[in-house]
Design an enzyme around this catalytic site. Sequence first.
Site, mmCIF file in Angstrom:
data_model
loop_
_atom_site.group_PDB
_atom_site.id
_atom_site.type_symbol
_atom_site.label_atom_id
_atom_site.label_comp_id
_atom_site.label_asym_id
_atom_site.label_seq_id
_atom_site.Cartn_x
_atom_site.Cartn_y
_atom_site.Cartn_z
ATOM 1 N N HIS A 175 -7.460 -1.105 5.795
ATOM 2 C CA HIS A 175 -6.556 -0.183 6.288
ATOM 3 C C HIS A 175 -6.365 1.180 5.135
ATOM 4 O O HIS A 175 -6.289 2.278 5.946
ATOM 5 C CB HIS A 175 -5.003 -0.875 6.245
ATOM 6 C CG HIS A 175 -3.952 -0.139 6.933
ATOM 7 N ND1 HIS A 175 -3.690 0.425 8.008
ATOM 8 C CD2 HIS A 175 -2.849 0.291 6.213
ATOM 9 C CE1 HIS A 175 -2.688 1.123 8.254
ATOM 10 N NE2 HIS A 175 -2.142 1.055 7.108
ATOM 11 N N HIS A 194 4.948 -4.971 10.084
ATOM 12 C CA HIS A 194 5.293 -4.301 11.357
ATOM 13 C C HIS A 194 5.833 -5.601 12.411
ATOM 14 O O HIS A 194 5.004 -6.421 12.369
ATOM 15 C CB HIS A 194 4.434 -3.217 11.934
ATOM 16 C CG HIS A 194 4.438 -2.235 11.332
ATOM 17 N ND1 HIS A 194 5.195 -0.824 11.358
ATOM 18 C CD2 HIS A 194 3.543 -1.860 10.031
ATOM 19 C CE1 HIS A 194 4.649 -0.132 10.546
ATOM 20 N NE2 HIS A 194 3.604 -0.408 9.650
ATOM 21 N N ASP A 211 -0.156 -4.242 6.236
ATOM 22 C CA ASP A 211 -0.628 -3.635 7.279
ATOM 23 C C ASP A 211 -2.127 -3.947 7.439
ATOM 24 O O ASP A 211 -2.961 -3.357 8.117
ATOM 25 C CB ASP A 211 -0.559 -2.089 7.403
ATOM 26 C CG ASP A 211 0.753 -1.642 7.646
ATOM 27 O OD1 ASP A 211 1.633 -2.463 7.957
ATOM 28 O OD2 ASP A 211 0.911 -0.348 7.652
ATOM 29 N N ASP A 262 5.973 4.368 5.032
ATOM 30 C CA ASP A 262 6.742 3.332 5.647
ATOM 31 C C ASP A 262 6.714 2.122 4.921
ATOM 32 O O ASP A 262 7.262 1.243 5.500
ATOM 33 C CB ASP A 262 6.187 3.248 7.022
ATOM 34 C CG ASP A 262 5.081 2.787 7.316
ATOM 35 O OD1 ASP A 262 4.004 3.409 6.544
ATOM 36 O OD2 ASP A 262 4.520 1.703 8.280
ATOM 37 N N HIS A 263 5.966 2.062 3.752
ATOM 38 C CA HIS A 263 6.126 0.942 2.844
ATOM 39 C C HIS A 263 6.617 1.259 1.441
ATOM 40 O O HIS A 263 6.944 0.444 0.955
ATOM 41 C CB HIS A 263 4.648 0.294 2.765
ATOM 42 C CG HIS A 263 4.109 -0.062 4.064
ATOM 43 N ND1 HIS A 263 4.083 -1.554 4.675
ATOM 44 C CD2 HIS A 263 3.836 0.650 5.177
ATOM 45 C CE1 HIS A 263 3.788 -1.460 5.824
ATOM 46 N NE2 HIS A 263 3.544 -0.398 5.976
ATOM 47 N N HIS A 280 1.404 3.940 2.001
ATOM 48 C CA HIS A 280 1.858 4.712 3.353
ATOM 49 C C HIS A 280 3.550 4.531 2.996
ATOM 50 O O HIS A 280 3.922 3.776 2.492
ATOM 51 C CB HIS A 280 1.340 4.160 4.422
ATOM 52 C CG HIS A 280 0.196 4.303 5.015
ATOM 53 N ND1 HIS A 280 -0.585 3.555 5.759
ATOM 54 C CD2 HIS A 280 -0.801 5.312 4.548
ATOM 55 C CE1 HIS A 280 -1.827 3.817 6.008
ATOM 56 N NE2 HIS A 280 -1.974 4.762 5.127
ATOM 57 N N HIS A 334 0.800 -1.226 -0.058
ATOM 58 C CA HIS A 334 0.010 0.077 0.095
ATOM 59 C C HIS A 334 0.803 1.055 0.053
ATOM 60 O O HIS A 334 2.133 1.168 -0.061
ATOM 61 C CB HIS A 334 -1.120 -0.054 1.150
ATOM 62 C CG HIS A 334 -0.376 -0.214 2.582
ATOM 63 N ND1 HIS A 334 0.336 -0.953 2.989
ATOM 64 C CD2 HIS A 334 -0.600 0.958 3.511
ATOM 65 C CE1 HIS A 334 0.962 -0.574 4.338
ATOM 66 N NE2 HIS A 334 0.277 0.539 4.590
HETATM 67 FE FE FE Z 1 2.926 0.524 8.031
HETATM 68 ZN ZN ZN Z 2 0.155 1.489 6.463
#
Ligand code: FE
Ligand code: ZN
Length: 239
Positions: A112, A169, A131, A58-59, A56, A54
């Site tokens: 999410h 995570h 996530d 942090d990905h 975000h 996805h």
């Molecule tokens: Fe994440």
């Molecule tokens: Zn995420």
Amino acid sequence: MKVEIISCLQDNYSYLITDETNNVACIVDPSEAEPVIDFVKKKNINLKYILNTHHHYDHIGGNIELKKKYNAIIVGYKNDAHRIPEIDILVEDNQVWKADNFEVKIFHIPGHTSGHICFYFFNENFLFSGDTLFSLGCGRIFEGTYQEMFESLNKIKKLPENTNIYCGHEYTLQNSKFCIKHDPNNESLKNKIFEIEKKIKDNKPTVPSILKDEINCNIFLKAKDLESFSKLRDLKDNF
Ligand code: FE
Ligand code: ZN
């Protein structure tokens, strides 16, 4: 095919899947480029594909730099093409993406985010769940509805019991506290917590988790209906 875990940022995991017959690799969700570059350099791997679950940060944080450095091809969900940096290959629900020796089934699993997908390496029994499904937990509902998240988790639940779950995570220990609070007599959960605590103490990742264990221990997968799932999700948000 082998999976190696690369820790990124605070508690993110990126995953390097390498075909050992030709050293060609995919990276799932590179949060940042540097730890991936270090790893690839050390192992002398041909990093050819970037797979994003996805959009975000942090990905996808490493997308641009890794693409520039390795000429890697970025694979992501078609409806998120506008927010996955440098995306090349647009995939959709139920599609099988094939490249080199990789054969991956894509599932659209919104909740999410509206464009969240997972990558199912069906020959190897690997699932990269981003996530959406965590070990002993599930993602927060940001863009989707409770119903979408509930259905997405049910989709994953139908995969073979021995599927290895690689999630985005390291939240497992914290998640386990919520599970045991609401499911205090679950013996398999108690056993799993014992294993988790041991791994954390030894500084080891708690992933992959086996789907069968998640079905027995993850309170969100055990929720019988949408109503109880939604209640749990709300409680967890304030846990
Ligand atoms: Fe994440
Ligand atoms: Zn995420």
